[in-house]
Design a protein around this motif. Structure first.
Motif, PDB file in Angstrom:
ATOM      1  N   ASP A  33      10.940  53.052  63.320  1.00 52.87           N
ATOM      2  CA  ASP A  33      11.173  51.929  62.410  1.00 52.87           C
ATOM      3  C   ASP A  33      10.990  50.569  63.053  1.00 52.87           C
ATOM      4  O   ASP A  33      10.607  49.603  62.378  1.00 52.87           O
ATOM      5  CB  ASP A  33      12.594  52.013  61.842  1.00 52.87           C
ATOM      6  CG  ASP A  33      12.769  53.160  60.860  1.00 52.87           C
ATOM      7  OD1 ASP A  33      11.740  53.743  60.448  1.00 52.87           O
ATOM      8  OD2 ASP A  33      13.923  53.466  60.505  1.00 52.87           O
ATOM      9  N   GLN A  34      11.264  50.463  64.373  1.00 48.39           N
ATOM     10  CA  GLN A  34      11.335  49.133  64.973  1.00 48.39           C
ATOM     11  C   GLN A  34      10.396  48.903  66.152  1.00 48.39           C
ATOM     12  O   GLN A  34      10.075  47.748  66.464  1.00 48.39           O
ATOM     13  CB  GLN A  34      12.773  48.858  65.444  1.00 48.39           C
ATOM     14  CG  GLN A  34      13.808  48.925  64.344  1.00 48.39           C
ATOM     15  CD  GLN A  34      15.218  48.662  64.860  1.00 48.39           C
ATOM     16  OE1 GLN A  34      15.417  48.037  65.910  1.00 48.39           O
ATOM     17  NE2 GLN A  34      16.225  49.139  64.126  1.00 48.39           N
ATOM     18  N   LEU A  35       9.931  49.966  66.808  1.00 52.12           N
ATOM     19  CA  LEU A  35       9.290  49.770  68.108  1.00 52.12           C
ATOM     20  C   LEU A  35       7.800  50.100  68.141  1.00 52.12           C
ATOM     21  O   LEU A  35       7.170  49.908  69.174  1.00 52.12           O
ATOM     22  CB  LEU A  35      10.020  50.609  69.177  1.00 52.12           C
ATOM     23  CG  LEU A  35      11.536  50.380  69.282  1.00 52.12           C
ATOM     24  CD1 LEU A  35      12.126  51.241  70.383  1.00 52.12           C
ATOM     25  CD2 LEU A  35      11.835  48.907  69.513  1.00 52.12           C
ATOM     26  N   ILE A  36       7.233  50.600  67.051  1.00 52.59           N
ATOM     27  CA  ILE A  36       5.819  50.961  67.073  1.00 52.59           C
ATOM     28  C   ILE A  36       5.127  50.468  65.810  1.00 52.59           C
ATOM     29  O   ILE A  36       5.767  50.122  64.812  1.00 52.59           O
ATOM     30  CB  ILE A  36       5.612  52.495  67.175  1.00 52.59           C
ATOM     31  CG1 ILE A  36       6.194  53.201  65.938  1.00 52.59           C
ATOM     32  CG2 ILE A  36       6.201  53.033  68.453  1.00 52.59           C
ATOM     33  CD1 ILE A  36       5.844  54.674  65.850  1.00 52.59           C
ATOM     34  N   THR A  37       3.804  50.455  65.865  1.00 51.78           N
ATOM     35  CA  THR A  37       2.961  50.239  64.690  1.00 51.78           C
ATOM     36  C   THR A  37       1.913  51.345  64.677  1.00 51.78           C
ATOM     37  O   THR A  37       1.468  51.797  65.745  1.00 51.78           O
ATOM     38  CB  THR A  37       2.255  48.869  64.727  1.00 51.78           C
ATOM     39  OG1 THR A  37       1.505  48.772  65.946  1.00 51.78           O
ATOM     40  CG2 THR A  37       3.267  47.743  64.657  1.00 51.78           C
ATOM     41  N   PRO A  38       1.512  51.811  63.487  1.00 58.06           N
ATOM     42  CA  PRO A  38       0.492  52.866  63.423  1.00 58.06           C
ATOM     43  C   PRO A  38      -0.786  52.445  64.138  1.00 58.06           C
ATOM     44  O   PRO A  38      -1.164  51.272  64.154  1.00 58.06           O
ATOM     45  CB  PRO A  38       0.254  53.040  61.916  1.00 58.06           C
ATOM     46  CG  PRO A  38       1.525  52.574  61.286  1.00 58.06           C
ATOM     47  CD  PRO A  38       2.009  51.447  62.155  1.00 58.06           C
ATOM     48  N   SER A  39      -1.443  53.415  64.742  1.00 58.72           N
ATOM     49  CA  SER A  39      -2.645  53.151  65.531  1.00 58.72           C
ATOM     50  C   SER A  39      -3.848  52.872  64.632  1.00 58.72           C
ATOM     51  O   SER A  39      -4.289  53.749  63.878  1.00 58.72           O
ATOM     52  CB  SER A  39      -2.945  54.356  66.437  1.00 58.72           C
ATOM     53  OG  SER A  39      -4.201  54.227  67.042  1.00 58.72           O
TER      54      SER A  39
END
Length: 358
Positions: free
Chosen positions: A79-85
């Protein structure tokens, strides 16, 4: 889950989850120092990992081992630490465009091909539901007199499925003594009326036609049509076992999370014997599009309502015909999976199928 983390805590949680996903080994401060530029000492990392453990985001599988993410830790990570590639999303889009020619393929072949590509690129079990019958749109409707006093209602949907219903007009014929040739002409007129008013609508709407709009001279067909159409829609939109395309089982079962025979049997049983429950979980068709919900749904570990999936992550998204959800695309794997890539793969596949169906 509302957990307020400092930037340092977020960074160390991100590195811990990322390292565990890559290695499947409990993570210690030494591994993080060697692999990531965290800018702090090993002692600081140990202290922060202790705080994260007290917060329920990490845990120690053994007293002397390093730490691994909990379901709550994965939730914060997603929810907070990644973004989709974006690069993986583009790879999926190109693979689907190159290997699938949806203009020339049958529906089943299209979905099977998409499921295989999804499994290959995600490294997970891919799950694609067949389009739901109650979202099919009417392409053509015809009333045909097949013998004296008997009429067949034929409905063809936009995916070229054909449904039919027999109607008995004998009581009406006894009252009015209708000539078969007259009936044929009138049935064509009524068919034209129904096509004009119903073409492009879903099967569910067949039962909601305002029969009073029929010209008075054709009202005698109204009651027969109303009852027959209602029965047809009840039969065709009633909940049935959801047909799910499944690919990638062999690959994902090689993961260490499934090293025990009992774990393998549980997943196989879920995929083979509980498709009704799994299908309802994968495809939850909303009555009205809720723009506040994420386009991709991620259920991690204990967030899954089905017991066999409590050690897995399920990532799903719907594919659509226009604005109407008709089916779902998903991947199922261990909680220790490449979330950036898996979310991107599912979203890209859903976009591609939506384009195909639209």
């Amino acid at each position: 889950m509302q957990v307020q983390l400092t930037n340092r805590q977020q960074h160390i949680l991100w590195a811990t989850v990322r390292h565990y996903i890559a290695t499947a080994e409990p993570v210690g401060s030494k591994a993080l120092i060697e692999e990531y530029d965290l800018g702090v000492s090993s002692a600081t990392i140990r202290n922060v990992m202790g705080v994260l453990e007290k917060s329920g985001l990490l845990y120690q599988p053994h007293t002397s081992a390093g730490r691994v993410p909990s379901d709550s830790g994965y939730r914060i990570y997603v929810d907070q630490l990644i973004t989709p590639s974006e690069s993986i999303a583009k790879e999926v889009e190109l693979a689907l465009q190159k290997r699938l020619q949806w203009e020339d393929w049958s529906l089943e072949a299209l979905l099977q091909g998409a499921a295989q590509i999804l499994a290959t690129l995600s490294g997970c079990i891919s799950l694609i539901t067949m389009p739901q019958t109650n979202t099919a749109l009417l392409r053509h409707l015809q009333l045909v007199q097949i013998e004296t006093g008997r009429i067949m209602l034929i409905v063809v949907t936009d995916n070229y499925e054909t449904h039919s219903r027999l109607m008995d007009l004998s009581p009406m014929r006894e009252e009015t003594k209708l000539d078969p040739e007259v009936v044929d002409r009138e049935l064509q007129i009524v068919s034209n009326f129904l096509n004009t008013h119903l073409r492009g609508r879903s099967l569910l709407e067949l039962g909601n036609l305002d029969w009073s709009q029929l010209n008075q001279e054709f009202q005698r067909y109204g009651e027969f049509l109303k009852n027959s159409v209602a029965e047809l829609t009840r039969r065709k939109v009633a909940p049935t076992a959801t047909n799910i395309m499944v690919r990638g089982v062999a690959e994902v079962l090689r993961q260490p999370e499934f090293s025990q025979l009992q774990q393998v049997q549980t997943i196989i049983h879920l995929l083979e014997e509980e498709q009704d429950q799994l299908g309802r979980l994968i495809f939850e068709e909303p009555e009205v599009e809720d723009q506040t919900k994420p386009r991709v749904t991620v259920r991690i570990g204990t967030e899954n309502p089905l017991e066999p999936m409590r050690s897995c992550t399920l990532i799903t998204s719907t594919y659509r015909r226009g604005s109407v959800p008709v089916g779902s695309v998903g991947v199922l794997g261990p909680t220790r999976l490449d979330y950036e890539g898996a979310i991107a793969v599912v979203a890209a596949a859903a976009d591609y199928l939506s384009e195909a169906f639209s």
